[in-house]
Design an enzyme around this catalytic site. Sequence first.
Site, PDB file in Angstrom:
ATOM      1  N   ASN B 398       2.843 -15.864  -3.813  1.00  0.00           N
ATOM      2  CA  ASN B 398       4.009 -15.902  -2.952  1.00  0.00           C
ATOM      3  C   ASN B 398       4.882 -14.663  -3.141  1.00  0.00           C
ATOM      4  O   ASN B 398       4.920 -13.781  -2.299  1.00  0.00           O
ATOM      5  CB  ASN B 398       4.797 -17.191  -3.208  1.00  0.00           C
ATOM      6  N   ASP B 399       5.541 -14.596  -4.294  1.00  0.00           N
ATOM      7  CA  ASP B 399       6.485 -13.495  -4.492  1.00  0.00           C
ATOM      8  C   ASP B 399       5.815 -12.126  -4.466  1.00  0.00           C
ATOM      9  O   ASP B 399       6.417 -11.143  -4.046  1.00  0.00           O
ATOM     10  CB  ASP B 399       7.225 -13.684  -5.820  1.00  0.00           C
ATOM     11  N   VAL B 400       4.542 -12.066  -4.901  1.00  0.00           N
ATOM     12  CA  VAL B 400       3.862 -10.768  -4.974  1.00  0.00           C
ATOM     13  C   VAL B 400       3.400 -10.272  -3.609  1.00  0.00           C
ATOM     14  O   VAL B 400       2.894  -9.174  -3.485  1.00  0.00           O
ATOM     15  CB  VAL B 400       2.660 -10.805  -5.947  1.00  0.00           C
TER      16      VAL B 400
END
Lengths: 101, 472
Positions: B398-400
């Site tokens: 997600n964040d990456v």
Amino acid sequence: MLDWIQNHQQIIYIVLLMVFLGIEVIGRVPSVLHTPLMSGANAIHGVVIIGAIIVMGKAEPDNYLALLLGFLAVILGALNVAGGFVVTDRMLEMFKQKKSK
Amino acid sequence: MELSLLTIIYLVAAVTFILGLKMLSSPASARKGNLIAAFGMVLAILGTIFFYRDEEGKVLHNYLWIFGGLAIGSGAGWVAARKVKMTAMPELVSLFNGMGGACAALISLIEFNHLSHSAGNLSAVSGGTLLIIFLGLIIGSISFAGSVVAWGKLNGRIKDFSFKGQHWINFIILALVVFLVAFILISRPETSGMLFYAVLFLSLLYGFFFVMPIGGADMPVVISLLNSFTGVAAASGGFLYDNKAMLTGGILVGAAGTLLTILMCKAMNRSIFNVLVGNFGGGAAAATGAAAGGARAVKEITASDLAINLNYSKSVVVVPGYGLAVAQAQKTVKELEDVLEANGVEVRYAIHPVAGRMPGHMNVLLAEANVPYPKLVDLEEANEMLAQADVVLVLGANDVVNPAAKDDPTSPIYGMPVLEVWNAKLVVVVKRSMGAGYAGIENPLFFHDRTKMLFGDAKKVLQDLVNEVKAL
């Protein structure tokens, strides 16, 4: 304080050298190995158990507080050492599988 | 005789630690390095038990206690390390680190009690020795409390928690600790015993408050930092007993751990200061992001549609994340790779350095499923590859893959290098729900024109895909 430094100069030299060696020795680690390396280093600082063993082994048999605390310290240190090395080995096991492929 | 034997044993142990650490930093020799260091450790422990002599030449006693403790501790550690699931390894490392810190703090505690009893009062004890005892106590306690919090955060038992002015409180606690230690060292008051416990308590409190506000996604960095703390705490024990093995091992880990912490931060393009002080994933940004996101709609895709897309594309890139690890889907993703490759589709994996909960987490996971090493592509190379890809499959990451890191200066992760998956022709995000990632921020990628969502558990979705591709 100055006396103390004088008496411990050998140790102070070791500290200085180890600081540089520690930085030098892992300087080129690829990011894949960050986690296993951290885990391995975690196991190595388990040497603190030597201190726990000494403290435990020196405690007078009637000093229950020291015995109990020392016993606890030995248990915690052993957890750190055994758990640390085994979990590192498990992480690295997976790299080996890849190699053999 | 015994003493010189012990000296040699410690010398060998110190060499194995250095060699082990060196070998751990290269993939080919890492496993052997770990075993060598472990061997040195066992040697040092046994040597200490049997050959140690104190200043008066007396041997150690209480063997029953020592062996009992060793058996309980190493037994429990062994079982925990053997049984733990792949995904839970990072938190276990944190817990072991905390145990080491507690061990160092206990040693200081016992030594302090011993000194203040045998000397009657503390005035006879040298300032240097006292300082070392305090150092072991303070750093060990911080490491213990902090590691336990980090452990709780990684397994979800403890939620991020911060309040306004927390950094000031942390600073005040630390200042108080320094003041108390200086006071004891200089004036050696009658009440040293009580003050000692005050220092212990404040150090534990500091460790707790130190880690509490740091976001869960940054825990690897925190654990690495606390790891080097414990190293220094262990080394203070080496000072105390003039023990070269403890000193070497401790300082070595302290220095290497600090560098490793910096390297980890660099992999995320952030500074240590930013990680430790910049409250990640907190309040405002996440709330507004979620509100804005709620108004927009996502497009969904079914497994059978995706299977067709995958099968008729030339190049597929898989972006694995923590979700893959949680679902234990690494073998299934390999299976998908095999059926696609059999049909002439090129499948590669784009590995973000901090995907998962630990740097290298994904490499380990995919290696377990026998994914060939050359198929794993690093961040920079991956971004070139992603622009050419027909389909990008985001599996529980997600964040990456959050575009906000590139184009939204208000985002807490702005500036972090990410995998630019949105450059591919089609992005499919496999996710269990619309929930935010570990950093607690909304991901605009999900609303991107070329993004389609496939909701479900990664393993089940992949299994469906494998079946669909086979059926084509």
